[in-house]
Structures are given as structure tokens and as C-alpha cells.
Design an enzyme around this catalytic site. Structure first.
Site, PDB file in Angstrom:
ATOM      1  CD  GLU A  78      -8.631  57.670 -58.223  1.00 25.46           C
ATOM      2  OE1 GLU A  78      -9.707  58.147 -57.793  1.00 25.46           O
ATOM      3  OE2 GLU A  78      -8.582  56.634 -58.916  1.00 25.46           O
ATOM      4  NE  ARG A  88     -11.658  43.785 -54.853  1.00 25.61           N
ATOM      5  CZ  ARG A  88     -10.832  43.084 -55.639  1.00 25.61           C
ATOM      6  NH1 ARG A  88     -10.995  41.794 -55.805  1.00 25.61           N
ATOM      7  NH2 ARG A  88      -9.854  43.699 -56.290  1.00 25.61           N
ATOM      8  CB  CYS A 141      -3.993  52.888 -54.816  1.00 28.41           C
ATOM      9  SG  CYS A 141      -2.968  51.949 -55.947  1.00 28.41           S
ATOM     10  CG  HIS A 165      -6.015  54.114 -59.612  1.00 28.16           C
ATOM     11  ND1 HIS A 165      -6.797  54.544 -58.564  1.00 28.16           N
ATOM     12  CD2 HIS A 165      -5.287  53.068 -59.126  1.00 28.16           C
ATOM     13  CE1 HIS A 165      -6.542  53.790 -57.486  1.00 28.16           C
ATOM     14  NE2 HIS A 165      -5.634  52.894 -57.808  1.00 28.16           N
TER      15      HIS A 165
HETATM   16  N1  PCA Z   1      -2.987  49.266 -57.234  1.00 31.27           N
HETATM   17  C1  PCA Z   1      -3.604  48.912 -55.971  1.00 31.27           C
HETATM   18  C2  PCA Z   1      -2.479  48.892 -54.967  1.00 31.27           C
HETATM   19  C3  PCA Z   1      -1.223  48.874 -55.761  1.00 31.27           C
HETATM   20  C4  PCA Z   1      -1.634  49.214 -57.144  1.00 31.27           C
HETATM   21  O1  PCA Z   1      -0.885  49.413 -58.085  1.00 31.27           O
HETATM   22  C5  PCA Z   1      -4.762  49.836 -55.601  1.00 31.27           C
HETATM   23  O2  PCA Z   1      -5.434  50.363 -56.499  1.00 31.27           O
HETATM   24  O3  PCA Z   1      -5.021  50.026 -54.417  1.00 31.27           O
END
Ligand code: PCA
Length: 213
Positions: A78, A88, A141, A165
Site C-alpha cells: 500500500e 462497509r 486495515c 494486503h
Molecule cells: N483485512 C481488513 C481488516 C482486517 C483484514 O485482514 C481490511 O482490509 O481492512
């Protein structure tokens, strides 16, 4: 040099979260880098409190947050954390904030300070699908990513921070028609590569600044 790596508990009805599952498979040490891990609750506020505690306990030079982005095909480094909670779905405690700041009065956004382009290049060289992503979303996240960058910017002991991610594991994707996936072993290998690149760059910068001999 020390790295703090965080992952999340499962959320939204999933049985497993690869970001949390990967933590147990990371080596405690990679070269000169000591690797500390923490599992964070997928809960607004509580996740950041746990992160703050972990940073205080481990005094890291590098903080890498990791979370699941179901539906993505690549390891996503990111680029930017934004000062918005806009959920959401409900988090694991039933909270669903809409259009609220992560930090009231904080700047609109922070850029990652880990070497994301170099990490993506190294991941691809190793045969792992990877890309820079320009949105970490607006759920827990991004909340943790923003919080960790804000802490780095305001704490007395700064560190370099970023967020990764990861895709679904195959066993989760098996229940979501058409969803891409990546094995836990590949995800763990990817995290190790990102830590190597981050540690090498951080050591270069520290040496250039005379911070370490
Ligand atoms: N993914 C979510 C929150 C926890 C996770 O593993 C996100 O992308 O916000």
C-alpha cells in the site's frame, strides 16, 4: 535492527485470515533483523491500542502491518493511508463507523515510508505476483495503517512503516467462485522478502545519517 509485523484475526465470516496465520511462520530473526509479531483484533480502536502497546514493547525500526484483501490477486504494497474510517461491514465487535477520522485533527493522509517499489520489484523477481496499491480501503486495515504512520510521525522514536494486503488462501477462495488466491508458504516468503528489502534500505539510510556505525 528490529521489525514489528502485525496480522489480523479472521473477520466478516471468514474462518482464517492469512495475515494472522502467516505470523507463526515468520522467522524470529533474518540476518541482523529481529522480527517481532503481533496478532491484532479486527476491531476499530482496539486494533490501534494493541498496535501502540506492541510498538512501545518492541521499539521497532520497521513496522509492517498486514491484512487480507479478499479478491486481490497480488501481494499489494500500500502506498497511502487515509484519515477515514468508513466501514462497509461491521468489525468483530459490531462497530461500523461511517465517514469518521481515524485521528481527529490528523493530516488527511500519510505515504508509506517503506521502500514499496523496491519490494515489489524483488517480489516479482522471486516469482511472486506483487503490485503497488493506491488504496488500503477504509476498513480496519487502513485504520491501522494510518495509525501506525501517525505514530511514526509523532512519536519520540520514529520508524519506517508500511502495509501489505494479501490475497485469500486457496482454502478460503475455494468457497468464493472466481476469487484469486495465494498459498500461505508464498505469502510467508513474500513477507520475508519485503522485510529483507526494508531492512537493507533502512540500514543504508541509517548509515548515511550516521545513526549507526
Ligand atoms: N483485512 C481488513 C481488516 C482486517 C483484514 O485482514 C481490511 O482490509 O481492512
Amino acid at each position: 535492527m528490529r521489525a514489528l509485523v502485525t496480522g489480523f484475526e479472521p473477520f466478516g465470516g471468514d474462518r482464517v485470515n492469512p495475515s494472522g496465520a502467516a505470523l507463526a511462520h515468520l522467522p524470529a530473526r533474518r540476518g541482523d533483523l529481529i522480527v517481532e509479531t503481533r496478532l491484532l483484533p479486527t476491531v476499530f480502536g482496539r486494533a490501534l491500542a494493541a498496535l501502540h502497546e506492541a510498538v512501545a514493547a518492541t521499539t521497532p525500526d520497521i513496522v509492517l502491518g498486514i491484512g487480507l484483501a479478499g479478491g486481490r490477486a497480488e501481494l499489494s504494497l500500500e502506498r497511502v493511508a487515509i484519515n477515514i474510517d468508513d466501514a462497509r461491514i461491521a468489525d468483530n465487535a459490531g462497530n461500523q463507523p461511517i465517514d469518521r477520522p481515524v485521528v481527529a485533527g490528523g493530516p488527511p493522509a500519510y505515504f508509506a515510508t517503506l521502500p514499496i517499489k523496491a519490494a515489489v520489484a524483488e517480489l516479482r523477481r522471486d516469482g511472486l505476483p506483487a503490485a503497488v496499491s493506491n488504496s488500503a480501503g477504509t476498513f480496519v486495515c487502513n485504520h491501522v495503517f494510518y495509525g501506525l504512520m501517525h505514530l511514526a510521525a509523532t512519536a519520540s522514536r520514529p520508524y519506517r512503516g508500511g502495509f501489505l494486503h494479501v490475497p485469500y488462501l486457496p482454502e478460503e477462495a475455494a468457497h468464493q467462485a472466481g476469487a484469486p488466491s495465494m498459498t500461505l508458504a508464498q505469502i510467508v516468503r513474500g513477507i520475508a522478502i519485503i522485510l529483507d528489502v526494508a531492512a537493507a534500505r533502512t540500514a543504508d539510510i541509517a548509515a548515511a545519517e550516521g545513526a549507526i556505525a
